[in-house]
Design a protein around this motif. Structure first.
Motif, PDB file in Angstrom:
ATOM      1  N   ALA A   1       0.825  -1.220   0.000  1.00  0.00           N
ATOM      2  CA  ALA A   1       0.000   0.000   0.000  1.00  0.00           C
ATOM      3  C   ALA A   1       0.853   1.263   0.000  1.00  0.00           C
ATOM      4  CB  ALA A   1      -0.980   0.016   1.183  1.00  0.00           C
ATOM      5  N   LEU A   2       1.939   1.241  -0.782  1.00  0.00           N
ATOM      6  CA  LEU A   2       2.756   2.453  -0.898  1.00  0.00           C
ATOM      7  C   LEU A   2       2.005   3.497  -1.726  1.00  0.00           C
ATOM      8  CD1 LEU A   2       6.309   0.978  -1.615  1.00  0.00           C
ATOM      9  CD2 LEU A   2       5.431   1.898   0.534  1.00  0.00           C
ATOM     10  N   PHE A   3       2.254   4.769  -1.451  1.00  0.00           N
ATOM     11  CA  PHE A   3       1.623   5.839  -2.234  1.00  0.00           C
ATOM     12  C   PHE A   3       2.374   5.957  -3.553  1.00  0.00           C
ATOM     13  CE2 PHE A   3       1.200   7.310   2.268  1.00  0.00           C
ATOM     14  CZ  PHE A   3      -0.098   6.847   2.404  1.00  0.00           C
ATOM     15  N   ASP A   4       1.718   5.620  -4.669  1.00  0.00           N
ATOM     16  CA  ASP A   4       2.514   5.543  -5.886  1.00  0.00           C
ATOM     17  C   ASP A   4       2.803   6.900  -6.527  1.00  0.00           C
ATOM     18  OD1 ASP A   4      -0.118   3.428  -7.089  1.00  0.00           O
ATOM     19  OD2 ASP A   4      -0.181   5.569  -6.684  1.00  0.00           O
ATOM     20  N   SER A   5       2.222   7.968  -5.989  1.00  0.00           N
ATOM     21  CA  SER A   5       2.581   9.290  -6.521  1.00  0.00           C
ATOM     22  C   SER A   5       3.739   9.917  -5.751  1.00  0.00           C
ATOM     23  CB  SER A   5       1.369  10.213  -6.482  1.00  0.00           C
ATOM     24  OG  SER A   5       0.904  10.327  -5.158  1.00  0.00           O
ATOM     25  N   LEU A   6       4.235   9.224  -4.715  1.00  0.00           N
ATOM     26  CA  LEU A   6       5.333   9.777  -3.919  1.00  0.00           C
ATOM     27  C   LEU A   6       6.573   8.902  -4.034  1.00  0.00           C
ATOM     28  CD1 LEU A   6       3.423  10.675  -0.609  1.00  0.00           C
ATOM     29  CD2 LEU A   6       3.826  12.121  -2.595  1.00  0.00           C
TER      30      LEU A   6
ATOM     31  N   PHE B   1       6.579   9.794   5.455  1.00  0.00           N
ATOM     32  CA  PHE B   1       5.314  10.469   5.125  1.00  0.00           C
ATOM     33  C   PHE B   1       4.813  11.404   6.225  1.00  0.00           C
ATOM     34  CE2 PHE B   1       0.717  10.864   4.731  1.00  0.00           C
ATOM     35  CZ  PHE B   1       0.620  11.284   3.419  1.00  0.00           C
ATOM     36  N   ILE B   2       4.901  10.960   7.481  1.00  0.00           N
ATOM     37  CA  ILE B   2       4.345  11.802   8.558  1.00  0.00           C
ATOM     38  C   ILE B   2       5.108  13.128   8.683  1.00  0.00           C
ATOM     39  CG2 ILE B   2       3.241   9.981   9.928  1.00  0.00           C
ATOM     40  CD1 ILE B   2       5.715   9.997  11.713  1.00  0.00           C
TER      41      ILE B   2
ATOM     42  N   PHE C   1       6.896  14.437   5.938  1.00  0.00           N
ATOM     43  CA  PHE C   1       6.703  15.045   4.617  1.00  0.00           C
ATOM     44  C   PHE C   1       5.400  15.842   4.554  1.00  0.00           C
ATOM     45  CE2 PHE C   1       4.506  14.402   0.529  1.00  0.00           C
ATOM     46  CZ  PHE C   1       5.310  15.154  -0.293  1.00  0.00           C
ATOM     47  N   ILE C   2       4.331  15.256   5.084  1.00  0.00           N
ATOM     48  CA  ILE C   2       3.020  15.891   4.971  1.00  0.00           C
ATOM     49  C   ILE C   2       2.924  17.118   5.883  1.00  0.00           C
ATOM     50  CG2 ILE C   2       1.837  14.436   6.689  1.00  0.00           C
ATOM     51  CD1 ILE C   2       0.464  15.677   3.339  1.00  0.00           C
TER      52      ILE C   2
ATOM     53  N   ARG D   1       8.318   2.303   6.367  1.00  0.00           N
ATOM     54  CA  ARG D   1       7.339   3.358   6.592  1.00  0.00           C
ATOM     55  C   ARG D   1       6.531   3.099   7.870  1.00  0.00           C
ATOM     56  NH1 ARG D   1       2.611   4.237   2.247  1.00  0.00           N
ATOM     57  NH2 ARG D   1       1.843   2.321   3.192  1.00  0.00           N
TER      58      ARG D   1
END
Ligand SMILES: Nc1ncnc2c1ncn2[C@@H]1O[C@H](COP(=O)(O)OP(=O)(O)OP(=O)(O)O)[C@@H](O)[C@H]1O
Ligand SMILES: [Mg+2]
Lengths: 255, 236
Positions: free
Chosen positions: B80-85, B93-94, B96-97, B140
Motif C-alpha cells: 500500500a505504498l503511495f505511488d505518486s510519492l 510520510f508523517i 513530509f506531509i 514506513r
C-alpha cells in the motif's frame, strides 16, 4: 409490471445517491475546519491542475470563439445584421459557452483523473495506509481537489473568454473582412461586468460540482479494476449532466 | 499495549469470515496469527486497527474500549505504498506531509535497517521490485515509532537471506524498542524464530493457540495438518 418496478428501483437509487452526495458535501465543510489543513499540499495540487489544464483550456477558447464568429455570420448575414457578430461572440462566450464548455472539458480532463486516482488508492489500500499514518485522509485527498478546482474554474473561464474573443476577432477580421477597430469597440461596448460575473459564478459552481462528484465516486468506488473504471465513467457522466442542469437554473437566476 | 478480543465476528454479505474470535495479544510480546489463505487474517488485523468495523464482539486496548490509533503502525499485505510519492516521501510520510524537510538521514537509516540501499531514495514505487516495496512499506510502518506494530506477511516474497534479515529486525524492535507486535505469516520458520505466542484461525474461530516454541508439538488435529509440510521437511 416489471417496467414500473424498474422505474421505482432507479428512482430510489437516484434519491439514495443524492442523499449520499449531500452528506459528502456536509463532510467536506466539516473537515475543512478540522486540523490539519496541509497548506503546502493544497498549493502544490492547485499548481499541478492549473498548469496541466491550460492547453485544453486554450484550445477550447480559441475554437469556440472562431466557430461562433463563423456560425453567427451565416445566420446574421441573411438579415444584414453582421455588425452584431462581435456582441454575439462575446456575450455567448462569457455567459454561456465559456463556463459550460470549460466545465465539460475539465470534468473530462481533471474529474476523470481525480476519480481514477482516488479509486485506485482505495483498491490498493492506500487510503487505509493514510489512516495508519496519522493523516486526516479527507483533508489530504478531498479538500485540495475541491478547493483547487473551485478556485481554478473562474480563472479558466476568464482565460477562455479572452482567448475566445481573440478567436472570434481573428476569424472576423481575416476571414470575414471586418474592420479591426470596429470589432474591438463593438466587443468592449457591449459586454458588461455582470455578464462576465454570471459566467464566473457558473464556473465556480461547476468546479465545485466536478470535484465533489469525482472525489465521491473515487472514494466510494467498488473494489477491483472494474471499480476504478466505473468510478471514472460515473464521475464524468454525472458531473457533465449536473453541469447542464445547473447551467439552466443558474441562467434562470441571472436572466 | 495489551489487546484483548472477545467474541468478535464479521460478515461480508453472506460470507461469515470471522465467527467467534477470542484472543489475547500480550504487551511487548510478539504474537503470530496463522491460518489458511482466505480465513480472515488480514480482516482481523484491520478490525483491531479499527480500519474496518466488526459486527459483534468487543476489543479492549489496555482494558479500555477506546484507543488512539496514532500509536499503531501497519505493514499492509501488498505494501500500500503511495505511488505518486517517492520512496523517501513514503517512508517519512508523517514528516513530509507536515512540511518538515530534515528527514534525509533518518530515511537512509531506515532503508539500511530493512536491507535496502540509499540508491532508491528518490525512486517511485513503480520503479522498484515487489520485495523492495514490501521492505519500504515496513520501513514506513516503523518510521513513526509505533507502540504496537501490525505486520501482514512481512517475509512473503522475499529471498531467504532478506527474509531472515527481516526476522532479525522484528526480534530487535520488539526487544529493544519494547514494541508489541502482531504478525500474520505463512512462514513457519519465521513464526518459530520471531514469535512468542501463536493463534491458529480456522473456519472463523481460533482453532489452536499456545507458545510458539511448543507449536510443533501441538496436539490439535487441524493444526497438525496445517504444519504437515513443515514437519516433513524437518524430519528429512
Ligand atoms: N472489503 C471486503 N469486502 C468483501 N469481502 C472481503 C473484504 N475483505 C476481505 N473479504 C473476504 O474476507 C475473507 C478473508 O479475507 P482476508 O484477506 O482476511 O484473508 P487472509 O486470511 O488474509 O488470506 P491470505 O492469507 O490469502 O492473505 C475472504 O473471503 C475475502 O473475500
Ligand atoms: Mg491476508
Amino acid at each position: 409490471m416489471q417496467f414500473i418496478e424498474s422505474i421505482g428501483a432507479t428512482t430510489l437509487n437516484f434519491i439514495r445517491v443524492i442523499g449520499k452526495i449531500v452528506l459528502f458535501i456536509y463532510l467536506f465543510f466539516r473537515f475543512i475546519f478540522k486540523p490539519k489543513f496541509y497548506f503546502r499540499h493544497n498549493l502544490k495540487y492547485f499548481i499541478e491542475i492549473f498548469i496541466s489544464s491550460i492547453p485544453i483550456i486554450a484550445l477550447t477558447g480559441i475554437f469556440s470563439g472562431m466557430v461562433l464568429a463563423l456560425q453567427s455570420y451565416t445566420g446574421f448575414s441573411r438579415f444584414s445584421a453582421e455588425s452584431a457578430i462581435p456582441n454575439i461572440v462575446v456575450l455567448t462566450l462569457t455567459r454561456e459557452l465559456g463556463p459550460v464548455l470549460t466545465g465539460l472539458m475539465i470534468s473530462a480532463r481533471v474529474g476523470s483523473a481525480i476519480a481514477a486516482e482516488i479509486a485506485t488508492m482505495r483498491v490498493t489500500e492506500q487510503i487505509d495506509a493514510l489512516k495508519t499514518l496519522n493523516t486526516n485522509y479527507f483533508n489530504y485527498l478531498v479538500t485540495p481537489r475541491v478547493l483547487s478546482l473551485t478556485l481554478a474554474m473562474p480563472i479558466f473561464v476568464t482565460i477562455v473568454d479572452f482567448i475566445g474573443v481573440a478567436g472570434g476577432y481573428l476569424v472576423s477580421v481575416y476571414r470575414l473582412g471586418f474592420n479591426e477597430n470596429m470589432y474591438l469597440i463593438n466587443t468592449i461596448d457591449f459586454i458588461s461586468f455582470s455578464d462576465y460575473l454570471s459566467g464566473v459564478i457558473k464556473a465556480t459552481v461547476f468546479g465545485f460540482i466536478i470535484s465533489i462528484i469525482s472525489c465521491y465516486n473515487g472514494l466510494y468506488s467498488k473494489k477491483g479494476a472494474f471499480g476504478v473504471g466505473s468510478a471514472t465513467t460515473n464521475a464524468v457522466v454525472i458531473s457533465s449532466i449536473l453541469i447542464l442542469i445547473f447551467n439552466y437554473f443558474l441562467t434562470e437566476v441571472f436572466f | 499495549m495489551e489487546i484483548k478480543i472477545e467474541k468478535l465476528s464479521k460478515k461480508f454479505g453472506a460470507n461469515h469470515v470471522l465467527k467467534n474470535i477470542n484472543l489475547l495479544i500480550e504487551k511487548n510480546k510478539s504474537t503470530i496469527i496463522l491460518g489458511k489463505s482466505g480465513c480472515g487474517k488480514s480482516v482481523l488485523l484491520k478490525i483491531i486497527y479499527q480500519l474496518i468495523k466488526n459486527d459483534e464482539g468487543s476489543i479492549f486496548y489496555d482494558k479500555k474500549k477506546i484507543v488512539d490509533i496514532d500509536k499503531f503502525g501497519m505493514l499492509f499485505q501488498y505494501g500500500a505504498l503511495f505511488d505518486s510519492l517517492t520512496v523517501a516521501e513514503n517512508i517519512a510520510f508523517i514528516d513530509f506531509i507536515d512540511g518538515k524537510k530534515n528527514y534525509k538521514n533518518k530515511v537512509i537509516n531506515s532503508l539500511k535497517e530493512v536491507g535496502l540501499s540509499a540508491d532508491i531514495y528518490d525512486k517511485y514505487p513503480s520503479e522498484i521490485s515487489g520485495g523492495m516495496k514490501k521492505r519500504v512499506a515496513l520501513a514506513r510502518a516503523l518510521f513513526k515509532n509505533p507502540k504496537v506494530i501490525f505486520l501482514d506477511e512481512p517475509t512473503t516474497g522475499l529471498d531467504p537471506i532478506n527474509s531472515d534479515m527481516i526476522n532479525e529486525l522484528i526480534i530487535r524492535i520488539i526487544k529493544k524498542k519494547k514494541m508489541t507486535a502482531v504478525t500474520i505469516t505463512h512462514d513457519i520458520q519465521s513464526a518459530l524464530k520471531t514469535g512468542d505466542n501463536y493463534f491458529f484461525l480456522n473456519n472463523g474461530v481460533v482453532e489452536d493457540s499456545g507458545k510458539c516454541n511448543l507449536m510443533l508439538k501441538s496436539k490439535n488435529k487441524l493444526m497438525n495438518e496445517f504444519l504437515l509440510g513443515v514437519k516433513k521437511l524437518q524430519n528429512s
